[in-house]
Design a protein around this motif. Structure first.
Motif, PDB file in Angstrom:
ATOM      1  N   LEU A 168       0.844  -1.187   0.000  1.00 45.28           N
ATOM      2  CA  LEU A 168       0.000   0.000   0.000  1.00 45.28           C
ATOM      3  C   LEU A 168       0.882   1.239   0.000  1.00 45.28           C
ATOM      4  N   GLY A 169       0.713   2.083  -1.000  1.00 53.76           N
ATOM      5  CA  GLY A 169       1.438   3.340  -1.044  1.00 53.76           C
ATOM      6  C   GLY A 169       0.720   4.408  -0.229  1.00 53.76           C
ATOM      7  N   ILE A 170       1.483   5.405   0.199  1.00 50.13           N
ATOM      8  CA  ILE A 170       0.921   6.564   0.895  1.00 50.13           C
ATOM      9  C   ILE A 170       1.541   7.803   0.264  1.00 50.13           C
ATOM     10  N   ASN A 171       0.719   8.647  -0.357  1.00 51.99           N
ATOM     11  CA  ASN A 171       1.209   9.822  -1.067  1.00 51.99           C
ATOM     12  C   ASN A 171       0.540  11.062  -0.484  1.00 51.99           C
ATOM     13  N   GLY A 172       1.327  11.866   0.212  1.00 49.74           N
ATOM     14  CA  GLY A 172       0.797  13.066   0.849  1.00 49.74           C
ATOM     15  C   GLY A 172       1.078  14.332   0.083  1.00 49.74           C
ATOM     16  N   THR A 173       1.561  14.239  -1.148  1.00 48.95           N
ATOM     17  CA  THR A 173       2.007  15.406  -1.899  1.00 48.95           C
ATOM     18  C   THR A 173       1.222  15.642  -3.180  1.00 48.95           C
ATOM     19  N   ASP A 174       1.004  14.599  -3.960  1.00 46.90           N
ATOM     20  CA  ASP A 174       0.512  14.763  -5.325  1.00 46.90           C
ATOM     21  C   ASP A 174      -1.003  14.889  -5.420  1.00 46.90           C
ATOM     22  N   ALA A 175      -1.425  15.643  -6.446  1.00 47.38           N
ATOM     23  CA  ALA A 175      -2.813  15.593  -6.882  1.00 47.38           C
ATOM     24  C   ALA A 175      -3.019  14.288  -7.643  1.00 47.38           C
ATOM     25  N   VAL A 228       1.929   0.177 -11.729  1.00 55.05           N
ATOM     26  CA  VAL A 228       1.799  -0.155 -10.309  1.00 55.05           C
ATOM     27  C   VAL A 228       0.494  -0.930 -10.090  1.00 55.05           C
ATOM     28  N   PRO A 229       0.573  -2.159  -9.550  1.00 54.13           N
ATOM     29  CA  PRO A 229      -0.625  -2.975  -9.382  1.00 54.13           C
ATOM     30  C   PRO A 229      -1.334  -2.773  -8.042  1.00 54.13           C
ATOM     31  N   TYR A 230      -0.717  -2.015  -7.133  1.00 52.10           N
ATOM     32  CA  TYR A 230      -1.277  -1.850  -5.795  1.00 52.10           C
ATOM     33  C   TYR A 230      -1.789  -0.416  -5.607  1.00 52.10           C
ATOM     34  N   PRO A 231      -2.693  -0.200  -4.665  1.00 51.37           N
ATOM     35  CA  PRO A 231      -3.254   1.134  -4.452  1.00 51.37           C
ATOM     36  C   PRO A 231      -2.324   2.029  -3.651  1.00 51.37           C
ATOM     37  N   SER A 232      -2.571   3.324  -3.747  1.00 59.37           N
ATOM     38  CA  SER A 232      -1.893   4.308  -2.907  1.00 59.37           C
ATOM     39  C   SER A 232      -2.925   5.256  -2.329  1.00 59.37           C
TER      40      SER A 232
END
Length: 203
Positions: free
Chosen positions: A118-125, A138-142
């Motif tokens: 599981l990815g965690i992205n606190g920056t991108d739109a 990428v096969p997994y969610p973020s």
């Protein structure tokens, strides 16, 4: 033999960005990264160092939840009983791009063994994040974490001092390992293999 809470020798040196929301400032005791700011560039070094915890000393369980860039809700508590790999990233981060193929391969190779990434992205739109996901297949969610909720929940259990940071959870949702900076592929796979082989794991 790994000792609990010890930092292993660095395998890679990567310049990594501080989280934009400032949630990671002032990390408390237990920070063994040895990271330092790069003057006037807004970067913090994560040297790829790996910290592991013995089974009877693991912090947690971690409770991280949120919605991905496609609008689907995810909660790591739903994956109790499986090994979980959490990875903080954003699209313009050079070490995030460097490690992306290895994370993709890990997620693909271990999917049938009950390993979740599981990815965690606190920056991108959404546009930038989804373009990254398409580019690297990428096969997994973020999680879309611009409000910092997921990182704050993770930070409350284990210091997360750089982007990327990779945190590996055992089957009980506790923190078994943390890699600050660019994750070495073989190191990460060894960590996952060790958790899959722990006593009490399903046959």
């Amino acid at each position: 033999m790994r000792l609990p809470g010890r930092t292993a020798p660095a395998r890679a040196l990567a310049a990594t960005a501080v989280l934009a929301l400032g949630l990671l400032a002032g990390c408390g005791a237990g920070d063994t990264s040895g990271s330092s700011d790069v003057v006037d560039q807004g970067y913090q070094s994560g040297d790829g160092s790996t910290t592991t915890w013995a089974a009877d000393e693991r912090p947690g369980p971690v409770q991280v939840a949120g919605t991905d860039f496609e609008g689907v809700a995810h909660d790591v508590t739903d994956w109790r009983g499986d090994v979980v790999v959490l990875n903080t990233w954003y699209a313009a981060c050079p070490p995030c791009r460097a490690e992306a193929p290895d994370l993709v391969a890990l997620a693909t190779d271990y999917a049938d063994q009950g390993v979740h990434v599981l990815g965690i992205n606190g920056t991108d739109a959404a546009g930038a994040a989804q373009a990254f996901q398409r580019q690297f297949e990428v096969p997994y969610p973020s999680l879309a974490d611009t409000d910092g909720t997921a990182v704050a929940a993770l930070q409350g259990t284990v210091p997360v001092n750089a982007v990327p940071t990779t945190v590996v959870l055992d089957r009980e949702g506790r923190v078994a390992a943390r890699i600050l900076g660019l994750a070495d592929a073989s190191t990460l796979r060894t960590l996952v293999d060790d958790l899959l082989d722990e006593p009490g794991a399903p046959a």
